[in-house]
Design a protein around this motif. Structure first.
Motif, PDB file in Angstrom:
ATOM      1  N   ASN A  92      83.293  20.117  40.994  1.00  0.00           N
ATOM      2  CA  ASN A  92      83.664  21.051  42.061  1.00  0.00           C
ATOM      3  C   ASN A  92      82.434  21.656  42.742  1.00  0.00           C
ATOM      4  N   ALA A  93      81.417  21.988  41.952  1.00  0.00           N
ATOM      5  CA  ALA A  93      80.189  22.552  42.525  1.00  0.00           C
ATOM      6  C   ALA A  93      79.493  21.534  43.421  1.00  0.00           C
ATOM      7  N   CYS A  94      79.467  20.289  42.988  1.00  0.00           N
ATOM      8  CA  CYS A  94      78.835  19.242  43.782  1.00  0.00           C
ATOM      9  C   CYS A  94      79.611  19.005  45.081  1.00  0.00           C
ATOM     10  N   MET A  95      80.916  18.980  44.993  1.00  0.00           N
ATOM     11  CA  MET A  95      81.735  18.752  46.185  1.00  0.00           C
ATOM     12  C   MET A  95      81.634  19.917  47.164  1.00  0.00           C
ATOM     13  N   ASP A  96      81.549  21.128  46.648  1.00  0.00           N
ATOM     14  CA  ASP A  96      81.390  22.288  47.529  1.00  0.00           C
ATOM     15  C   ASP A  96      80.044  22.269  48.241  1.00  0.00           C
TER      16      ASP A  96
END
Length: 80
Positions: free
Chosen positions: A51-55
């Motif tokens: 999720n952090a990477c996608m954000d």
């Protein structure tokens, strides 16, 4: 419905293999899911990393001036 003969065109699928952000995070999350019989509660760390990477990627790859094919069409219109 097709492209006009002689028009400039770049196939974007050829360039999609160059940059695949978050692929490692996604593979780690999917591997964790397969090992834990699809129980995502056990894979919270991998899920948070994904999720952090996608954000982080959401606004980075967006170009305000459009795609390369749009720009090529503009150039060919001005050439006539």
């Amino acid at each position: 419905m097709g492209r006009k003969a002689g028009a400039l065109y770049i196939n974007p699928k050829k360039f999609s293999n160059i940059n695949k952000p978050c692929m490692q995070e996604m593979l780690a999350f999917l591997n964790c899911l397969s090992l834990s019989q699809n129980n995502d509660e056990k894979c919270q760390r991998q899920k948070e990393l994904l999720n952090a990477c996608m954000d982080a990627q959401s606004g980075k790859n967006r170009k305000a001036w459009g795609s390369i094919n749009y720009q090529l069409q503009r150039l060919s219109r001005g050439r006539r």
